[in-house]
Scaffold this motif. Structure first.
Motif, PDB file in Angstrom:
ATOM      1  N   LEU A 183      47.135  25.311  14.569  1.00 15.37           N
ATOM      2  CA  LEU A 183      46.490  26.420  15.257  1.00 15.37           C
ATOM      3  C   LEU A 183      47.075  27.733  14.772  1.00 15.37           C
ATOM      4  CD1 LEU A 183      46.604  24.865  18.839  1.00 15.37           C
ATOM      5  CD2 LEU A 183      44.652  24.927  17.277  1.00 15.37           C
ATOM      6  N   ARG A 184      46.249  28.766  14.734  1.00 14.10           N
ATOM      7  CA  ARG A 184      46.688  30.078  14.252  1.00 14.10           C
ATOM      8  C   ARG A 184      46.311  31.133  15.273  1.00 14.10           C
ATOM      9  NH1 ARG A 184      44.212  34.048  10.714  1.00 14.10           N
ATOM     10  NH2 ARG A 184      42.410  32.692  10.547  1.00 14.10           N
ATOM     11  N   GLY A 185      47.279  31.965  15.634  1.00 17.69           N
ATOM     12  CA  GLY A 185      47.033  33.048  16.571  1.00 17.69           C
ATOM     13  C   GLY A 185      46.340  34.217  15.885  1.00 17.69           C
ATOM     14  N   VAL A 186      45.299  34.728  16.515  1.00 18.12           N
ATOM     15  CA  VAL A 186      44.539  35.854  15.978  1.00 18.12           C
ATOM     16  C   VAL A 186      44.215  36.812  17.128  1.00 18.12           C
ATOM     17  CG1 VAL A 186      43.499  34.497  14.101  1.00 18.12           C
ATOM     18  CG2 VAL A 186      42.312  34.693  16.297  1.00 18.12           C
ATOM     19  N   SER A 187      43.734  37.986  16.789  1.00 14.38           N
ATOM     20  CA  SER A 187      43.298  38.914  17.834  1.00 14.38           C
ATOM     21  C   SER A 187      42.061  38.341  18.523  1.00 14.38           C
ATOM     22  CB  SER A 187      42.963  40.281  17.227  1.00 14.38           C
ATOM     23  OG  SER A 187      41.774  40.196  16.462  1.00 14.38           O
ATOM     24  N   VAL A 188      41.819  38.788  19.727  1.00 18.17           N
ATOM     25  CA  VAL A 188      40.637  38.314  20.451  1.00 18.17           C
ATOM     26  C   VAL A 188      39.374  38.734  19.704  1.00 18.17           C
ATOM     27  CG1 VAL A 188      39.358  38.482  22.623  1.00 18.17           C
ATOM     28  CG2 VAL A 188      41.844  38.232  22.656  1.00 18.17           C
ATOM     29  N   ARG A 189      39.369  39.909  19.104  1.00 20.51           N
ATOM     30  CA  ARG A 189      38.204  40.349  18.321  1.00 20.51           C
ATOM     31  C   ARG A 189      37.935  39.373  17.184  1.00 20.51           C
ATOM     32  NH1 ARG A 189      33.735  41.282  18.549  1.00 20.51           N
ATOM     33  NH2 ARG A 189      34.363  42.424  20.382  1.00 20.51           N
ATOM     34  N   GLU A 190      38.990  38.980  16.463  1.00 20.87           N
ATOM     35  CA  GLU A 190      38.818  38.031  15.358  1.00 20.87           C
ATOM     36  C   GLU A 190      38.309  36.685  15.881  1.00 20.87           C
ATOM     37  OE1 GLU A 190      41.286  35.976  11.675  1.00 20.87           O
ATOM     38  OE2 GLU A 190      42.149  37.707  12.698  1.00 20.87           O
ATOM     39  N   LEU A 191      38.826  36.250  17.018  1.00 17.72           N
ATOM     40  CA  LEU A 191      38.374  34.993  17.611  1.00 17.72           C
ATOM     41  C   LEU A 191      36.893  35.066  17.967  1.00 17.72           C
ATOM     42  CD1 LEU A 191      39.006  32.170  18.777  1.00 17.72           C
ATOM     43  CD2 LEU A 191      39.549  33.328  20.933  1.00 17.72           C
ATOM     44  N   LEU A 192      36.467  36.149  18.594  1.00 13.51           N
ATOM     45  CA  LEU A 192      35.061  36.288  18.977  1.00 13.51           C
ATOM     46  C   LEU A 192      34.153  36.355  17.754  1.00 13.51           C
ATOM     47  CD1 LEU A 192      35.396  38.774  21.960  1.00 13.51           C
ATOM     48  CD2 LEU A 192      34.915  36.313  22.061  1.00 13.51           C
ATOM     49  N   ASP A 193      34.589  37.073  16.721  1.00 12.99           N
ATOM     50  CA  ASP A 193      33.794  37.141  15.484  1.00 12.99           C
ATOM     51  C   ASP A 193      33.665  35.763  14.848  1.00 12.99           C
ATOM     52  OD1 ASP A 193      33.508  39.883  15.837  1.00 12.99           O
ATOM     53  OD2 ASP A 193      35.018  40.415  14.331  1.00 12.99           O
ATOM     54  N   ALA A 194      34.777  35.022  14.807  1.00 16.09           N
ATOM     55  CA  ALA A 194      34.750  33.674  14.226  1.00 16.09           C
ATOM     56  C   ALA A 194      33.880  32.748  15.070  1.00 16.09           C
ATOM     57  CB  ALA A 194      36.178  33.124  14.125  1.00 16.09           C
ATOM     58  N   ARG A 195      33.961  32.876  16.391  1.00 23.94           N
ATOM     59  CA  ARG A 195      33.158  32.021  17.281  1.00 23.94           C
ATOM     60  C   ARG A 195      31.673  32.277  17.084  1.00 23.94           C
ATOM     61  NH1 ARG A 195      33.799  28.445  21.351  1.00 23.94           N
ATOM     62  NH2 ARG A 195      32.374  28.517  23.100  1.00 23.94           N
ATOM     63  N   ALA A 196      31.300  33.525  16.882  1.00 26.63           N
ATOM     64  CA  ALA A 196      29.894  33.855  16.662  1.00 26.63           C
ATOM     65  C   ALA A 196      29.353  33.175  15.405  1.00 26.63           C
ATOM     66  CB  ALA A 196      29.719  35.370  16.559  1.00 26.63           C
ATOM     67  N   LEU A 197      30.246  32.891  14.455  1.00 27.10           N
ATOM     68  CA  LEU A 197      29.851  32.220  13.214  1.00 27.10           C
ATOM     69  C   LEU A 197      30.118  30.712  13.266  1.00 27.10           C
ATOM     70  CD1 LEU A 197      31.333  34.842  10.728  1.00 27.10           C
ATOM     71  CD2 LEU A 197      28.915  34.525  11.335  1.00 27.10           C
TER      72      LEU A 197
ATOM     73  N   LEU B 176      33.100  29.418  13.517  1.00 28.17           N
ATOM     74  CA  LEU B 176      34.298  29.186  12.705  1.00 28.17           C
ATOM     75  C   LEU B 176      35.591  29.329  13.500  1.00 28.17           C
ATOM     76  CD1 LEU B 176      33.175  31.245   9.569  1.00 28.17           C
ATOM     77  CD2 LEU B 176      33.049  28.773   9.904  1.00 28.17           C
ATOM     78  N   GLU B 177      35.534  29.136  14.812  1.00 27.39           N
ATOM     79  CA  GLU B 177      36.712  29.348  15.655  1.00 27.39           C
ATOM     80  C   GLU B 177      37.686  28.178  15.676  1.00 27.39           C
ATOM     81  OE1 GLU B 177      33.798  27.484  18.566  1.00 27.39           O
ATOM     82  OE2 GLU B 177      33.693  28.670  16.763  1.00 27.39           O
ATOM     83  N   ARG B 178      37.316  27.065  15.090  1.00 30.72           N
ATOM     84  CA  ARG B 178      38.187  25.886  15.107  1.00 30.72           C
ATOM     85  C   ARG B 178      39.555  26.238  14.533  1.00 30.72           C
ATOM     86  NH1 ARG B 178      35.652  21.099  12.349  1.00 30.72           N
ATOM     87  NH2 ARG B 178      34.358  21.180  14.185  1.00 30.72           N
ATOM     88  N   GLY B 179      40.601  25.891  15.272  1.00 31.97           N
ATOM     89  CA  GLY B 179      41.962  26.134  14.824  1.00 31.97           C
ATOM     90  C   GLY B 179      42.492  27.523  15.155  1.00 31.97           C
ATOM     91  N   LEU B 180      41.706  28.347  15.829  1.00 41.37           N
ATOM     92  CA  LEU B 180      42.142  29.695  16.178  1.00 41.37           C
ATOM     93  C   LEU B 180      42.471  29.781  17.672  1.00 41.37           C
ATOM     94  CD1 LEU B 180      39.543  31.880  14.238  1.00 41.37           C
ATOM     95  CD2 LEU B 180      41.795  31.075  13.475  1.00 41.37           C
ATOM     96  N   VAL B 181      43.463  30.584  17.979  1.00 41.35           N
ATOM     97  CA  VAL B 181      43.832  30.881  19.357  1.00 41.35           C
ATOM     98  C   VAL B 181      43.894  32.387  19.480  1.00 41.35           C
ATOM     99  CG1 VAL B 181      45.601  30.659  21.151  1.00 41.35           C
ATOM    100  CG2 VAL B 181      45.195  28.762  19.565  1.00 41.35           C
ATOM    101  N   GLY B 182      43.100  32.943  20.387  1.00 47.74           N
ATOM    102  CA  GLY B 182      43.154  34.382  20.618  1.00 47.74           C
ATOM    103  C   GLY B 182      44.437  34.730  21.348  1.00 47.74           C
ATOM    104  N   LEU B 183      45.109  35.792  20.913  1.00 44.62           N
ATOM    105  CA  LEU B 183      46.335  36.245  21.554  1.00 44.62           C
ATOM    106  C   LEU B 183      46.102  37.606  22.157  1.00 44.62           C
ATOM    107  CD1 LEU B 183      48.922  35.323  18.777  1.00 44.62           C
ATOM    108  CD2 LEU B 183      48.321  34.004  20.801  1.00 44.62           C
ATOM    109  N   THR B 184      46.517  37.773  23.407  1.00 46.23           N
ATOM    110  CA  THR B 184      46.394  39.069  24.055  1.00 46.23           C
ATOM    111  C   THR B 184      47.696  39.398  24.773  1.00 46.23           C
ATOM    112  OG1 THR B 184      45.144  40.370  25.648  1.00 46.23           O
ATOM    113  CG2 THR B 184      45.226  38.017  26.047  1.00 46.23           C
ATOM    114  N   PHE B 185      48.156  40.627  24.598  1.00 44.54           N
ATOM    115  CA  PHE B 185      49.359  41.138  25.240  1.00 44.54           C
ATOM    116  C   PHE B 185      48.967  42.399  25.987  1.00 44.54           C
ATOM    117  CE2 PHE B 185      50.668  38.825  21.533  1.00 44.54           C
ATOM    118  CZ  PHE B 185      51.840  38.197  21.883  1.00 44.54           C
ATOM    119  N   ASP B 186      49.253  42.462  27.290  1.00 45.75           N
ATOM    120  CA  ASP B 186      48.850  43.672  27.988  1.00 45.75           C
ATOM    121  C   ASP B 186      49.982  44.650  28.221  1.00 45.75           C
ATOM    122  OD1 ASP B 186      50.167  42.817  30.277  1.00 45.75           O
ATOM    123  OD2 ASP B 186      48.391  42.561  31.474  1.00 45.75           O
TER     124      ASP B 186
END
Length: 94
Positions: free
Chosen positions: A67-81, A83-93
């Protein structure tokens, strides 16, 4: 509070098959790890801080499972295509 990641899905999950009416089945939800605070804070009355060491162990756990941590934007873009398999969205507030 730190999420229990022991039940994370395997990195390679098959794509959903269409149901009998031709509509695709709903895909599994995307994984998102949400962090509030990363610190060696000795007092955390609300249990919302993760130590740098624990964060490192969580990232190592994800990496060991492909699994690879990515920004939530990158995760959403990949999911729309699809291609989200193996991605984990990371968010820090904080």
């Amino acid at each position: 509070m730190v999420a229990d990641i022991t039940a994370a899905p395997p990195a390679a999950e098959p794509l959903p098959a269409p149901d009998t009416e031709g509509r695709p089945k709903r895909r599994p939800a995307a994984w998102v790890a949400m962090y509030h605070s990363v610190s060696n804070c000795p007092e955390d009355p609300y249990d919302i801080t993760v130590t740098p060491g624990r964060l490192e162990r969580q990232f190592a756990w994800m990496a060991a499972r492909g699994l690879r941590g990515v920004s939530v934007r990158e995760l959403l873009d990949a999911r729309a295509l699809g291609l989200e398999r193996g991605l984990v969205g990371l968010t820090f507030d904080d």
